[in-house]
Design a protein around this motif. Structure first.
Motif, PDB file in Angstrom:
ATOM      1  N   ASP A 211       0.841  -1.284   0.044  1.00 20.65           N
ATOM      2  CA  ASP A 211      -0.057   0.077  -0.079  1.00 20.65           C
ATOM      3  C   ASP A 211       1.041   1.350   0.054  1.00 20.65           C
ATOM      4  OD1 ASP A 211      -1.788   2.173   1.586  1.00 20.65           O
ATOM      5  OD2 ASP A 211      -3.048   0.647   0.809  1.00 20.65           O
ATOM      6  N   PRO A 212       0.716   2.196  -0.762  1.00 13.70           N
ATOM      7  CA  PRO A 212       1.451   3.386  -0.917  1.00 13.70           C
ATOM      8  C   PRO A 212       1.642   4.157   0.399  1.00 13.70           C
ATOM      9  CG  PRO A 212      -0.373   3.613  -2.507  1.00 13.70           C
ATOM     10  CD  PRO A 212      -0.669   2.337  -1.790  1.00 13.70           C
ATOM     11  N   SER A 213       0.722   3.927   1.428  1.00 17.89           N
ATOM     12  CA  SER A 213       0.747   4.609   2.722  1.00 17.89           C
ATOM     13  C   SER A 213       2.001   3.989   3.525  1.00 17.89           C
ATOM     14  CB  SER A 213      -0.457   4.497   3.732  1.00 17.89           C
ATOM     15  OG  SER A 213      -0.592   3.196   3.749  1.00 17.89           O
ATOM     16  N   ALA A 214       2.030   2.716   3.373  1.00 18.45           N
ATOM     17  CA  ALA A 214       3.184   1.858   3.931  1.00 18.45           C
ATOM     18  C   ALA A 214       4.715   2.058   3.469  1.00 18.45           C
ATOM     19  CB  ALA A 214       2.935   0.194   3.659  1.00 18.45           C
ATOM     20  N   VAL A 215       4.651   2.563   1.952  1.00 14.23           N
ATOM     21  CA  VAL A 215       5.663   2.671   1.329  1.00 14.23           C
ATOM     22  C   VAL A 215       6.345   4.092   1.887  1.00 14.23           C
ATOM     23  CG1 VAL A 215       6.931   3.471  -0.789  1.00 14.23           C
ATOM     24  CG2 VAL A 215       5.484   1.493  -0.738  1.00 14.23           C
ATOM     25  N   GLY A 221      10.407   6.228   7.942  1.00 11.42           N
ATOM     26  CA  GLY A 221      10.430   5.733   9.222  1.00 11.42           C
ATOM     27  C   GLY A 221      11.989   5.595   9.763  1.00 11.42           C
ATOM     28  N   ARG A 222      12.144   5.307  10.979  1.00 11.99           N
ATOM     29  CA  ARG A 222      13.625   5.208  11.574  1.00 11.99           C
ATOM     30  C   ARG A 222      13.615   3.991  12.432  1.00 11.99           C
ATOM     31  NH1 ARG A 222      13.751  10.157  15.536  1.00 11.99           N
ATOM     32  NH2 ARG A 222      11.698   9.234  16.101  1.00 11.99           N
ATOM     33  N   GLY A 223      14.918   3.318  12.395  1.00  9.45           N
ATOM     34  CA  GLY A 223      15.063   2.241  13.189  1.00  9.45           C
ATOM     35  C   GLY A 223      14.560   2.148  14.607  1.00  9.45           C
ATOM     36  N   ILE A 297      16.666   3.685   4.012  1.00 10.64           N
ATOM     37  CA  ILE A 297      15.780   3.454   2.755  1.00 10.64           C
ATOM     38  C   ILE A 297      15.145   4.986   2.425  1.00 10.64           C
ATOM     39  CG2 ILE A 297      13.772   2.410   1.669  1.00 10.64           C
ATOM     40  CD1 ILE A 297      14.346   0.032   3.496  1.00 10.64           C
ATOM     41  N   ASN A 298      15.438   5.591   1.298  1.00  8.73           N
ATOM     42  CA  ASN A 298      15.007   6.977   0.882  1.00  8.73           C
ATOM     43  C   ASN A 298      14.455   7.096  -0.369  1.00  8.73           C
ATOM     44  OD1 ASN A 298      17.516   7.219  -0.147  1.00  8.73           O
ATOM     45  ND2 ASN A 298      18.122   8.045   1.970  1.00  8.73           N
ATOM     46  N   ASP A 299      14.187   6.078  -1.143  1.00  8.30           N
ATOM     47  CA  ASP A 299      13.864   6.212  -2.609  1.00  8.30           C
ATOM     48  C   ASP A 299      13.159   4.695  -2.763  1.00  8.30           C
ATOM     49  OD1 ASP A 299      15.833   4.375  -2.900  1.00  8.30           O
ATOM     50  OD2 ASP A 299      16.920   5.429  -4.486  1.00  8.30           O
ATOM     51  N   VAL A 300      12.247   4.940  -4.069  1.00  6.81           N
ATOM     52  CA  VAL A 300      11.741   3.694  -4.500  1.00  6.81           C
ATOM     53  C   VAL A 300      11.820   3.609  -5.839  1.00  6.81           C
ATOM     54  CG1 VAL A 300       9.030   3.012  -4.755  1.00  6.81           C
ATOM     55  CG2 VAL A 300       9.610   4.724  -3.004  1.00  6.81           C
ATOM     56  N   PRO A 301      13.019   2.632  -5.979  1.00  2.00           N
ATOM     57  CA  PRO A 301      13.442   2.604  -7.468  1.00  2.00           C
ATOM     58  C   PRO A 301      12.800   1.174  -7.908  1.00  2.00           C
ATOM     59  CG  PRO A 301      14.865   1.661  -5.704  1.00  2.00           C
ATOM     60  CD  PRO A 301      13.977   2.357  -4.962  1.00  2.00           C
ATOM     61  N   SER A 302      13.291   0.850  -9.184  1.00  5.86           N
ATOM     62  CA  SER A 302      12.873  -0.356  -9.743  1.00  5.86           C
ATOM     63  C   SER A 302      13.587  -1.303  -9.055  1.00  5.86           C
ATOM     64  CB  SER A 302      13.001  -0.544 -10.961  1.00  5.86           C
ATOM     65  OG  SER A 302      13.240  -1.826 -11.515  1.00  5.86           O
ATOM     66  N   ALA A 303      13.052  -2.691  -8.718  1.00  8.48           N
ATOM     67  CA  ALA A 303      13.667  -3.683  -8.037  1.00  8.48           C
ATOM     68  C   ALA A 303      14.953  -4.259  -8.913  1.00  8.48           C
ATOM     69  CB  ALA A 303      12.963  -4.916  -7.575  1.00  8.48           C
ATOM     70  N   ALA A 304      14.942  -4.182 -10.224  1.00  6.50           N
ATOM     71  CA  ALA A 304      15.747  -4.771 -10.905  1.00  6.50           C
ATOM     72  C   ALA A 304      17.171  -3.860 -10.883  1.00  6.50           C
ATOM     73  CB  ALA A 304      15.482  -4.917 -12.357  1.00  6.50           C
ATOM     74  N   ASP A 305      17.006  -2.311 -10.896  1.00  2.00           N
ATOM     75  CA  ASP A 305      17.946  -1.502 -10.690  1.00  2.00           C
ATOM     76  C   ASP A 305      18.543  -1.541  -9.502  1.00  2.00           C
ATOM     77  OD1 ASP A 305      17.520  -0.560 -13.233  1.00  2.00           O
ATOM     78  OD2 ASP A 305      16.174   1.113 -12.782  1.00  2.00           O
ATOM     79  N   LEU A 306      17.814  -1.895  -8.415  1.00  2.00           N
ATOM     80  CA  LEU A 306      18.224  -1.812  -7.178  1.00  2.00           C
ATOM     81  C   LEU A 306      19.255  -2.794  -6.706  1.00  2.00           C
ATOM     82  CD1 LEU A 306      18.157  -0.862  -4.142  1.00  2.00           C
ATOM     83  CD2 LEU A 306      16.253  -2.314  -3.718  1.00  2.00           C
ATOM     84  N   VAL A 307      19.034  -3.955  -7.351  1.00  2.00           N
ATOM     85  CA  VAL A 307      19.944  -5.160  -7.222  1.00  2.00           C
ATOM     86  C   VAL A 307      21.058  -4.950  -7.620  1.00  2.00           C
ATOM     87  CG1 VAL A 307      20.592  -7.574  -7.739  1.00  2.00           C
ATOM     88  CG2 VAL A 307      17.965  -6.815  -7.171  1.00  2.00           C
TER      89      VAL A 307
END
Length: 324
Positions: A211-215, A221-223, A297-307
């Motif tokens: 859900d976008p709210s979780a992203v 969020g902080r540890g 975590i501070n961005d929402v990339p494509s998972a393929a690019d992230l790997v």
């Protein structure tokens, strides 16, 4: 920069991967598109089959089976599944099936007989010994820093991983729990692991079923805002066994019932109130599962690019450590 082939391990060799990175099979949120993207990026994408809901699997399995084009797997919550769920997955010929949280022995032979690699996630030394005895092809050592569910009385990743590495050798071990960037992957390799299994970092990607709210909550969020508890499982009426708690970001119901789990479990009205608050939109549809490394975590990339980015960062971190 070293070449992108530099991080070759027993895990990458076993599956023919470019990078020693695996997607944690997060129940529900690691769908077919996310698993396929991680595999396309050169890691091992794993579908989060959870308790093996056949409707969900029927929808999501083809998305990864048809489009990954590279090795992929499926992960189950072992306590919640039956043989039918495992058989449904095996019909799609995954390269790996991962079993977490519960006794893997009823399913181990079936998975191996189908030609899939058996990955077993462990949270203590006893489980690690059992995984070795069952002939696991890969063992995941999960530390308590991880987001979502894990052992209530588990161990931290840093001291736990090398213990499992020594106990399981020569079986490759993946480190899990509190790894959200390439430096964490490098640290896992330095501990003797053959790679890293990552969950929370992949929740904040374009392909995650989140859900976008979780992203948004993960990005902000902080540890120190995360905590392990059973409160939200009890409030949701979830059947998770009591020996597994879940690490989540803060939640109003946590604040209300912290330390009063037995009282909450005995109060059907409170659980009804939770359901009604979710239905009204006063509470998020699900708790926000997040590990202690959520600050990174501070961005929402494509998972393929992230790997690819994670692997490059890990190589740089290892090279830097070698120069110091």
């Amino acid at each position: 920069m070293m070449s992108a082939m530099a991080l070759t391990t027993a895990f990458t060799k076993l599956f023919g991967l470019r990078h020693p990175i695996a997607l944690a099979p997060m129940g529900g949120s690691a769908g077919g598109a996310l698993a396929a993207a991680v595999s396309r990026g050169g890691g091992l994408g794993m579908l989060g089959a959870g308790g093996g809901d056949p409707d969900w699997l029927t929808r999501e399995l083809p998305l990864v089976a048809d489009s990954a084009g590279r090795p992929w797997g499926v992960g189950f919550q072992t306590w919640a599944i039956d043989v039918e769920a495992v058989d449904l997955v095996l019909e799609h010929s995954p390269r790996a099936v991962m079993l977490s949280f519960g006794d893997p022995s009823p399913f181990a032979e079936r998975i191996r007989a189908a030609g899939a690699a058996l990955i077993i996630q462990v949270t203590d030394v006893e489980e690690a010994r059992q995984a070795v005895d069952l002939g696991a092809d890969v063992i995941v050592a999960q530390g308590t820093e991880s987001g979502g569910h894990g052992a209530r009385n588990g161990r931290s990743t840093l001291p736990f991983v090398p213990v499992v590495v020594d106990l399981a050798a020569p079986v490759p071990v993946l480190a899990a729990g509190g790894i959200a960037d390439g430096r964490g992957v490098a640290a896992a390799l330095a501990l003797g692991a053959a790679g890293a299994l990552m969950g929370t970092r992949f929740q904040a990607t374009a392909e995650a079923l989140v859900d976008p709210s979780a992203v948004k909550a993960i990005l902000e969020g902080r540890g120190q805002d995360t905590e392990r508890s059973r409160v939200l499982d009890i409030a949701r009426g979830s059947r998770w066994p009591s020996r597994y708690t879940a690490r989540t970001l803060g939640h109003p119901v946590l604040d209300q019932w912290r330390g009063r789990e037995a009282e909450l479990a005995a109060d059907p009205r409170a659980r009804q109130d939770y359901r009604e608050a979710v239905a009204r939109g006063d509470l998020p549809p699900l708790p926000v599962w997040a590990g202690e490394a959520v600050d990174l975590i501070n961005d929402v990339p494509s998972a393929a690019d992230l790997v690819v980015a994670l692997a490059e960062e890990a190589e740089e971190a290892l090279a830097r450590a070698g120069r110091q």
